[in-house]
Write a protein that holds these residues in place. Structure first.
Motif, short mmCIF file in Angstrom:
data_model
loop_
_atom_site.label_atom_id
_atom_site.label_comp_id
_atom_site.label_asym_id
_atom_site.label_seq_id
_atom_site.Cartn_x
_atom_site.Cartn_y
_atom_site.Cartn_z
N MET A 77 0.87 -1.17 0.00
CA MET A 77 0.00 0.00 0.00
C MET A 77 0.91 1.23 0.00
O MET A 77 1.82 1.32 0.80
CB MET A 77 -0.86 -0.03 1.26
CG MET A 77 -1.86 1.07 1.38
SD MET A 77 -3.38 0.98 0.45
CE MET A 77 -3.97 -0.66 0.64
N ASP A 78 0.67 2.16 -0.89
CA ASP A 78 1.49 3.36 -0.90
C ASP A 78 0.69 4.57 -0.41
O ASP A 78 -0.52 4.51 -0.25
CB ASP A 78 2.12 3.61 -2.26
CG ASP A 78 1.09 3.92 -3.35
OD1 ASP A 78 -0.10 3.98 -3.04
OD2 ASP A 78 1.50 4.09 -4.51
N ARG A 79 1.40 5.63 -0.18
CA ARG A 79 0.78 6.83 0.39
C ARG A 79 -0.30 7.40 -0.53
O ARG A 79 -1.31 7.93 -0.07
CB ARG A 79 1.87 7.86 0.65
CG ARG A 79 1.36 9.08 1.36
CD ARG A 79 2.48 10.09 1.57
NE ARG A 79 1.92 11.31 2.08
CZ ARG A 79 2.14 11.77 3.30
NH1 ARG A 79 2.91 11.12 4.12
NH2 ARG A 79 1.59 12.90 3.69
N LYS A 80 -0.11 7.30 -1.83
CA LYS A 80 -1.09 7.82 -2.80
C LYS A 80 -2.45 7.14 -2.61
O LYS A 80 -3.48 7.80 -2.62
CB LYS A 80 -0.56 7.61 -4.22
CG LYS A 80 -1.52 8.00 -5.31
CD LYS A 80 -1.63 9.50 -5.44
CE LYS A 80 -2.48 9.87 -6.62
NZ LYS A 80 -3.68 10.56 -6.29
N ILE A 81 -2.43 5.83 -2.41
CA ILE A 81 -3.69 5.11 -2.21
C ILE A 81 -4.33 5.53 -0.89
O ILE A 81 -5.55 5.68 -0.81
CB ILE A 81 -3.47 3.58 -2.27
CG1 ILE A 81 -3.10 3.19 -3.71
CG2 ILE A 81 -4.70 2.82 -1.82
CD1 ILE A 81 -2.72 1.75 -3.89
N LEU A 82 -3.51 5.75 0.13
CA LEU A 82 -4.06 6.21 1.40
C LEU A 82 -4.72 7.58 1.25
O LEU A 82 -5.78 7.84 1.82
CB LEU A 82 -2.96 6.27 2.47
CG LEU A 82 -2.42 4.94 2.95
CD1 LEU A 82 -1.25 5.16 3.90
CD2 LEU A 82 -3.50 4.12 3.61
N GLU A 83 -4.10 8.45 0.47
CA GLU A 83 -4.69 9.76 0.24
C GLU A 83 -5.94 9.65 -0.63
O GLU A 83 -6.90 10.39 -0.45
CB GLU A 83 -3.66 10.70 -0.37
CG GLU A 83 -2.58 11.08 0.64
CD GLU A 83 -1.40 11.81 0.03
OE1 GLU A 83 -1.34 11.94 -1.22
OE2 GLU A 83 -0.53 12.24 0.79
N ASP A 84 -5.93 8.71 -1.58
CA ASP A 84 -7.11 8.48 -2.42
C ASP A 84 -8.29 7.97 -1.58
O ASP A 84 -9.44 8.18 -1.95
CB ASP A 84 -6.81 7.46 -3.53
CG ASP A 84 -6.01 8.08 -4.66
OD1 ASP A 84 -5.88 9.31 -4.69
OD2 ASP A 84 -5.53 7.32 -5.51
N TYR A 85 -8.01 7.30 -0.48
CA TYR A 85 -9.07 6.80 0.40
C TYR A 85 -9.98 7.93 0.85
O TYR A 85 -11.20 7.80 0.82
CB TYR A 85 -8.44 6.10 1.61
CG TYR A 85 -9.42 5.71 2.69
CD1 TYR A 85 -10.09 4.51 2.60
CD2 TYR A 85 -9.67 6.54 3.77
CE1 TYR A 85 -11.00 4.12 3.60
CE2 TYR A 85 -10.56 6.17 4.76
CZ TYR A 85 -11.23 4.97 4.67
OH TYR A 85 -12.11 4.61 5.64
N ILE A 86 -9.38 9.04 1.24
CA ILE A 86 -10.16 10.19 1.70
C ILE A 86 -11.06 10.68 0.58
O ILE A 86 -12.25 10.93 0.78
CB ILE A 86 -9.22 11.30 2.20
CG1 ILE A 86 -8.40 10.80 3.38
CG2 ILE A 86 -10.01 12.56 2.58
CD1 ILE A 86 -7.21 11.64 3.71
N PHE A 138 -5.37 10.67 7.22
CA PHE A 138 -6.82 10.87 7.17
C PHE A 138 -7.26 12.20 7.78
O PHE A 138 -8.16 12.84 7.28
CB PHE A 138 -7.55 9.71 7.84
CG PHE A 138 -7.31 8.37 7.18
CD1 PHE A 138 -6.75 8.27 5.92
CD2 PHE A 138 -7.64 7.21 7.83
CE1 PHE A 138 -6.54 7.05 5.31
CE2 PHE A 138 -7.43 5.97 7.23
CZ PHE A 138 -6.88 5.89 5.97
N LYS A 139 -6.62 12.60 8.90
CA LYS A 139 -7.01 13.86 9.54
C LYS A 139 -6.12 15.03 9.10
O LYS A 139 -6.35 16.16 9.51
CB LYS A 139 -6.98 13.72 11.06
CG LYS A 139 -8.05 12.78 11.57
CD LYS A 139 -8.11 12.77 13.06
CE LYS A 139 -9.23 11.84 13.52
NZ LYS A 139 -9.36 11.84 14.97
#
Length: 139
Positions: free
Chosen positions: A1-10, A107-108
């Motif tokens: 999992m990369d940071r881009k996907i985590l940001e896309d989650y939001i 996320f926050k």
């Protein structure tokens, strides 16, 4: 999992909410028309009656266009939900400490220093940042 996907989650979570509202708006565009007419029974004895008719006031082309647009929006919601679920499943498999760091920082959208304060245990912003970077590099 990369940071881009985590940001896309939001963005995926927000997109799902907005798109569902758009679908509800589309459904609200269908106008229902009601009318009463007078007629008689087709069988003997013929007697006058009042009939209530109801239907939509749109052409078949309008109906088809609305259905295509709604179907497209539903497919987009499905794609966003798959990304959202994928991130949430991945989050269940990582250590709780890292889950907290990701929730605060990604996320926050807190700073590293704010994240460190919430993490407690005399953490520093730089230390939490390095811990996050090492974790993401190894996973």
């Amino acid at each position: 999992m990369d940071r881009k996907i985590l940001e896309d989650y939001i963005d995926a979570c927000e997109y799902i909410r907005e798109t569902r509202a758009e679908i509800a708006r589309l459904k609200g565009r269908k106008r229902t028309v009601r009318d009463k007419v007078r007629g008689s029974n087709p069988d003997w004895p013929y007697e006058g009656r009042s009939f209530c008719l109801e239907g939509t006031a749109e052409t078949p082309e309008e109906s088809g266009a609305l259905a295509r647009e709604e179907r497209l929006l539903q497919e987009q919601v499905k794609t966003a939900e798959e990304l959202k679920i994928g991130v949430e499943e991945w989050m269940q498999d990582i250590p709780f400490r890292m889950q907290r760091i990701i929730r605060y920082k990604i996320f926050k959208d807190l700073t590293w220093e704010e994240t460190a304060v919430l993490m407690g245990k005399k953490c520093t912003g730089e230390g939490v940042k390095k811990e996050f970077q090492r974790f993401m590099k190894n996973n």
